[in-house]
Design a protein around this motif. Structure first.
Motif, mmCIF file in Angstrom:
data_model
loop_
_atom_site.group_PDB
_atom_site.id
_atom_site.type_symbol
_atom_site.label_atom_id
_atom_site.label_comp_id
_atom_site.label_asym_id
_atom_site.label_seq_id
_atom_site.Cartn_x
_atom_site.Cartn_y
_atom_site.Cartn_z
ATOM 1 N N GLU A 98 -30.282 31.669 53.135
ATOM 2 C CA GLU A 98 -30.335 30.342 53.752
ATOM 3 C C GLU A 98 -30.243 30.399 55.271
ATOM 4 O OE1 GLU A 98 -27.429 27.730 52.033
ATOM 5 O OE2 GLU A 98 -28.181 28.077 50.001
ATOM 6 N N MET A 99 -29.262 31.123 55.789
ATOM 7 C CA MET A 99 -29.087 31.175 57.254
ATOM 8 C C MET A 99 -30.268 31.865 57.930
ATOM 9 S SD MET A 99 -26.629 29.356 57.998
ATOM 10 C CE MET A 99 -26.586 29.656 59.721
ATOM 11 N N SER A 100 -30.783 32.892 57.298
ATOM 12 C CA SER A 100 -31.949 33.572 57.849
ATOM 13 C C SER A 100 -33.119 32.593 57.974
ATOM 14 C CB SER A 100 -32.339 34.742 56.951
ATOM 15 O OG SER A 100 -33.534 35.338 57.400
ATOM 16 N N TYR A 101 -33.330 31.796 56.930
ATOM 17 C CA TYR A 101 -34.410 30.803 56.971
ATOM 18 C C TYR A 101 -34.143 29.736 58.027
ATOM 19 C CZ TYR A 101 -37.640 27.173 55.611
ATOM 20 O OH TYR A 101 -38.627 26.219 55.639
ATOM 21 N N GLY A 131 -28.783 24.779 45.274
ATOM 22 C CA GLY A 131 -28.156 23.518 44.904
ATOM 23 C C GLY A 131 -29.070 22.319 45.090
ATOM 24 N N ASP A 132 -30.373 22.533 45.215
ATOM 25 C CA ASP A 132 -31.398 21.490 45.354
ATOM 26 C C ASP A 132 -31.274 20.646 46.622
ATOM 27 O OD1 ASP A 132 -32.970 22.104 43.176
ATOM 28 O OD2 ASP A 132 -31.772 20.885 41.798
ATOM 29 N N VAL A 133 -30.840 21.244 47.710
ATOM 30 C CA VAL A 133 -30.826 20.567 49.005
ATOM 31 C C VAL A 133 -32.059 21.036 49.776
ATOM 32 C CG1 VAL A 133 -29.578 20.279 51.178
ATOM 33 C CG2 VAL A 133 -28.309 20.487 49.031
ATOM 34 N N PRO A 134 -32.951 20.113 50.175
ATOM 35 C CA PRO A 134 -34.158 20.544 50.896
ATOM 36 C C PRO A 134 -33.816 21.083 52.289
ATOM 37 C CG PRO A 134 -34.100 18.152 50.693
ATOM 38 C CD PRO A 134 -32.928 18.671 49.945
ATOM 39 N N LEU A 135 -34.416 22.233 52.621
ATOM 40 C CA LEU A 135 -34.164 22.875 53.912
ATOM 41 C C LEU A 135 -35.355 22.829 54.854
ATOM 42 C CD1 LEU A 135 -32.258 26.125 52.873
ATOM 43 C CD2 LEU A 135 -31.307 24.017 53.805
#
Length: 174
Positions: A98-101, A131-135
């Motif tokens: 996540e953080m990399s993205y 957790g289905d949170v759009p990034l």
């Protein structure tokens, strides 16, 4: 503000699901263009905004994206919450990716949690956490079947934009 032309609507379209955004049960919405930016706004607010002169108007509604000088449409991260509801192709990334993205890097095979079945190569996708949170938005580098065969350091999804853009590019978003 002016309505989009037929050609602009085709270039900046999100497909058949655009009808879900415009013909909402609560109230009708529309897309309007100010300079090179496309805004998504309720018709009631749009009608009230006609009393404001064009040179005084900075923004109206939610900025979905902008047209580049070459005529291509570039989505802004401000449209993520609206488009995520109707996305056909989705990619979920693991917590370690996540953080990399969010720092602007591509999604690697090692960070790939799940991907929608039968996603073709070079297809626009919405990136989600597990957790289905759009990034953010991305474009697949390989199809679903090809992603399964890749080594862990290979790129599965090319980065387009992410919610970290709010911090990195806040001066150019509006």
């Amino acid at each position: 503000m002016r309505p989009l032309t037929e050609e602009e609507t085709k270039v900046g379209s999100i497909g058949r699901n655009i009808a879900h955004l415009i013909d909402r049960p609560d109230e009708p919405y529309c897309f309007r263009m100010q300079k090179d930016r496309v805004y998504y706004v309720s018709e009631a607010i749009m009608k009230k905004a006609t009393s404001v002169s064009r040179d005084q108007m900075l923004s109206l509604g939610v900025c979905f994206g902008k047209f580049t000088k070459t005529g291509k449409f570039r989505l802004h991260i401000t449209a993520l919450d609206y488009l995520a509801q109707f996305a056909k192709y989705k990619v979920w990334i693991k917590p370690n990716g996540e953080m990399s993205y969010l720092y602007g890097n591509h999604v690697l095979k090692a960070h790939l949690g799940r991907i929608t079945e039968d996603t073709p190569e070079h297809q626009g996708v919405i990136i989600y956490t597990m957790g289905d949170v759009p990034l953010g938005f991305g474009v697949t580098a390989k199809s679903t079947a090809d992603c399964r065969k890749l080594d862990p350091t290979a790129i599965c999804v090319f980065h387009q934009t992410d919610v970290g853009e709010y911090l990195r590019d806040e001066d150019t978003l509006f």
